[in-house]
Design a protein around this motif. Structure first.
Motif, PDB file in Angstrom:
ATOM      1  N   TYR A   1       0.857  -1.180   0.000  1.00 18.21           N
ATOM      2  CA  TYR A   1       0.000   0.000   0.000  1.00 18.21           C
ATOM      3  C   TYR A   1       0.894   1.231   0.000  1.00 18.21           C
ATOM      4  CZ  TYR A   1      -4.043   2.908   1.204  1.00 18.21           C
ATOM      5  OH  TYR A   1      -5.050   3.839   1.193  1.00 18.21           O
ATOM      6  N   LEU A   2       0.990   1.894  -1.135  1.00 17.10           N
ATOM      7  CA  LEU A   2       1.824   3.081  -1.260  1.00 17.10           C
ATOM      8  C   LEU A   2       0.972   4.318  -0.964  1.00 17.10           C
ATOM      9  CD1 LEU A   2       3.757   2.297  -4.580  1.00 17.10           C
ATOM     10  CD2 LEU A   2       4.525   1.941  -2.230  1.00 17.10           C
ATOM     11  N   GLU A   3       1.495   5.176  -0.110  1.00 14.98           N
ATOM     12  CA  GLU A   3       0.784   6.410   0.216  1.00 14.98           C
ATOM     13  C   GLU A   3       1.594   7.605  -0.257  1.00 14.98           C
ATOM     14  OE1 GLU A   3      -1.517   6.573   3.995  1.00 14.98           O
ATOM     15  OE2 GLU A   3      -0.172   4.906   4.526  1.00 14.98           O
ATOM     16  N   THR A   4       0.858   8.637  -0.674  1.00 19.86           N
ATOM     17  CA  THR A   4       1.497   9.880  -1.104  1.00 19.86           C
ATOM     18  C   THR A   4       1.154  10.978  -0.106  1.00 19.86           C
ATOM     19  OG1 THR A   4      -0.405  10.494  -2.462  1.00 19.86           O
ATOM     20  CG2 THR A   4       1.372   9.271  -3.553  1.00 19.86           C
ATOM     21  N   ASP A   5       1.919  12.036  -0.158  1.00 20.90           N
ATOM     22  CA  ASP A   5       1.640  13.215   0.652  1.00 20.90           C
ATOM     23  C   ASP A   5       0.558  14.003  -0.079  1.00 20.90           C
ATOM     24  OD1 ASP A   5       1.544  15.673   1.903  1.00 20.90           O
ATOM     25  OD2 ASP A   5       3.717  15.961   1.937  1.00 20.90           O
ATOM     26  N   PRO A   6      -0.680  14.027   0.448  1.00 23.84           N
ATOM     27  CA  PRO A   6      -1.766  14.700  -0.265  1.00 23.84           C
ATOM     28  C   PRO A   6      -1.560  16.202  -0.426  1.00 23.84           C
ATOM     29  CG  PRO A   6      -2.497  13.989   1.910  1.00 23.84           C
ATOM     30  CD  PRO A   6      -1.113  13.446   1.713  1.00 23.84           C
ATOM     31  N   ALA A   7      -0.638  16.777   0.305  1.00 26.48           N
ATOM     32  CA  ALA A   7      -0.344  18.206   0.145  1.00 26.48           C
ATOM     33  C   ALA A   7       0.400  18.483  -1.164  1.00 26.48           C
ATOM     34  CB  ALA A   7       0.474  18.719   1.326  1.00 26.48           C
ATOM     35  N   VAL A   8       1.048  17.444  -1.716  1.00 22.92           N
ATOM     36  CA  VAL A   8       1.803  17.645  -2.952  1.00 22.92           C
ATOM     37  C   VAL A   8       1.298  16.801  -4.118  1.00 22.92           C
ATOM     38  CG1 VAL A   8       3.937  18.501  -1.913  1.00 22.92           C
ATOM     39  CG2 VAL A   8       3.611  16.056  -2.176  1.00 22.92           C
ATOM     40  N   LEU A   9       0.739  15.624  -3.839  1.00 18.33           N
ATOM     41  CA  LEU A   9       0.220  14.756  -4.891  1.00 18.33           C
ATOM     42  C   LEU A   9      -0.780  13.783  -4.280  1.00 18.33           C
ATOM     43  CD1 LEU A   9       1.967  13.480  -7.927  1.00 18.33           C
ATOM     44  CD2 LEU A   9       0.774  11.773  -6.554  1.00 18.33           C
ATOM     45  N   VAL A  10      -1.974  13.759  -4.809  1.00 15.16           N
ATOM     46  CA  VAL A  10      -3.029  12.901  -4.277  1.00 15.16           C
ATOM     47  C   VAL A  10      -3.116  11.620  -5.099  1.00 15.16           C
ATOM     48  CG1 VAL A  10      -5.504  12.698  -3.805  1.00 15.16           C
ATOM     49  CG2 VAL A  10      -4.334  14.883  -3.435  1.00 15.16           C
ATOM     50  N   ALA A  11      -2.975  10.486  -4.422  1.00  9.71           N
ATOM     51  CA  ALA A  11      -3.156   9.192  -5.074  1.00  9.71           C
ATOM     52  C   ALA A  11      -4.646   8.882  -5.118  1.00  9.71           C
ATOM     53  CB  ALA A  11      -2.418   8.091  -4.307  1.00  9.71           C
ATOM     54  N   PHE A  12      -5.109   8.379  -6.252  1.00 14.19           N
ATOM     55  CA  PHE A  12      -6.519   8.038  -6.395  1.00 14.19           C
ATOM     56  C   PHE A  12      -6.758   6.583  -6.019  1.00 14.19           C
ATOM     57  CE2 PHE A  12      -9.979   6.128  -8.757  1.00 14.19           C
ATOM     58  CZ  PHE A  12     -11.018   6.948  -8.392  1.00 14.19           C
ATOM     59  N   ARG A  13      -7.773   6.388  -5.215  1.00 15.22           N
ATOM     60  CA  ARG A  13      -8.283   5.048  -4.926  1.00 15.22           C
ATOM     61  C   ARG A  13      -9.792   5.147  -4.927  1.00 15.22           C
ATOM     62  NH1 ARG A  13      -3.483   4.816  -1.796  1.00 15.22           N
ATOM     63  NH2 ARG A  13      -2.318   2.932  -2.220  1.00 15.22           N
ATOM     64  N   PRO A  14     -10.470   4.153  -5.519  1.00 15.96           N
ATOM     65  CA  PRO A  14     -11.942   4.213  -5.512  1.00 15.96           C
ATOM     66  C   PRO A  14     -12.470   4.202  -4.080  1.00 15.96           C
ATOM     67  CG  PRO A  14     -11.136   2.345  -6.813  1.00 15.96           C
ATOM     68  CD  PRO A  14      -9.958   2.976  -6.173  1.00 15.96           C
ATOM     69  N   LYS A  15     -13.573   4.875  -3.887  1.00 12.12           N
ATOM     70  CA  LYS A  15     -14.205   4.895  -2.561  1.00 12.12           C
ATOM     71  C   LYS A  15     -14.831   3.541  -2.303  1.00 12.12           C
ATOM     72  CE  LYS A  15     -15.017   9.730  -2.066  1.00 12.12           C
ATOM     73  NZ  LYS A  15     -14.666  10.690  -2.779  1.00 12.12           N
ATOM     74  N   LYS A  16     -14.645   3.045  -1.098  1.00  8.46           N
ATOM     75  CA  LYS A  16     -15.241   1.752  -0.728  1.00  8.46           C
ATOM     76  C   LYS A  16     -16.710   1.979  -0.417  1.00  8.46           C
ATOM     77  CE  LYS A  16     -11.002  -0.091   0.785  1.00  8.46           C
ATOM     78  NZ  LYS A  16     -10.232  -1.012   0.355  1.00  8.46           N
ATOM     79  N   LYS A  17     -17.521   1.022  -0.822  1.00 11.55           N
ATOM     80  CA  LYS A  17     -18.974   1.134  -0.585  1.00 11.55           C
ATOM     81  C   LYS A  17     -19.340   0.669   0.794  1.00 11.55           C
ATOM     82  CE  LYS A  17     -20.101   0.647  -5.380  1.00 11.55           C
ATOM     83  NZ  LYS A  17     -20.808  -0.022  -6.410  1.00 11.55           N
TER      84      LYS A  17
END
Length: 184
Positions: free
Chosen positions: A168-184
């Motif tokens: 699970y790779l995470e990005t710093d949302p202040a500089v780049l937002v990684a997209f993942r579908p919203k879980k239902k």
């Protein structure tokens, strides 16, 4: 767990020591800026030789366990530009959307971007689904173009890596937002 990420530069001149590998460093700089997940860069600098590039890509995925391999160099139309052919030869699934997006973004800056042949694909490390694999992404050789292209596709990379069994790779949302579908 520390994610392993391969950075491979294909360049006859950098490999021969004619100049420093600014392109490989540009990739490392972008990843360090954007990723918050602890990661280790596994770096390779090879000449523009298809068999050597193929062997390095296989090693980075199958032996080193990289979940992502980002290449630079060898994406143009010149005879020695063979990184794309090497990448597609070792991948099990092409991911053409990555190259399409990178060219579209680059065309906004320079009309010769149409000459660039960036590609991406998935290489599975073994026969079992649990063996995981890696996303391989080809970038151009210019540090400016590297940042531009990698920034365009990076939002999709963490989810793609996750879908193929990677960490699970995470990005710093202040500089780049990684997209993942919203879980239902």
């Amino acid at each position: 767990m520390i994610a392993k990420i391969g950075v491979l530069t294909a360049s006859d001149r950098a490999h021969a020591g004619v100049y420093d590998d600014a392109s490989g460093q540009a990739i490392r700089d972008c990843l360090a800026e954007w990723l918050t997940t602890k990661h280790e860069i596994v770096y390779r600098l090879v000449p523009d030789e298809r068999a050597t590039i193929e062997a390095a890509l296989i090693e980075l995925v199958d032996k080193e366990g990289c979940c992502l391999v980002v290449t630079t160099g060898g994406t143009g139309p010149a005879r020695r530009d063979v990184t794309v052919e090497a990448t597609l030869a070792v991948c099990h699934k092409p991911m053409p959307g990555f190259g399409e997006l990178m060219r579209a973004v680059s065309l906004k800056s320079v009309p010769t971007a149409i000459l660039s042949r960036q590609e991406a694909g998935i290489r599975y490390a073994g026969a079992q689904e649990s063996d995981g694999g890696a996303l391989l992404v080809n970038l151009p050789g210019s540090p400016r173009a590297i940042r531009e292209c990698l920034e365009a596709v990076m939002p999709a990379i963490p989810y793609c890596v996750e879908l193929i069994g990677g960490p699970y790779l995470e990005t710093d949302p202040a500089v780049l937002v990684a997209f993942r579908p919203k879980k239902k």
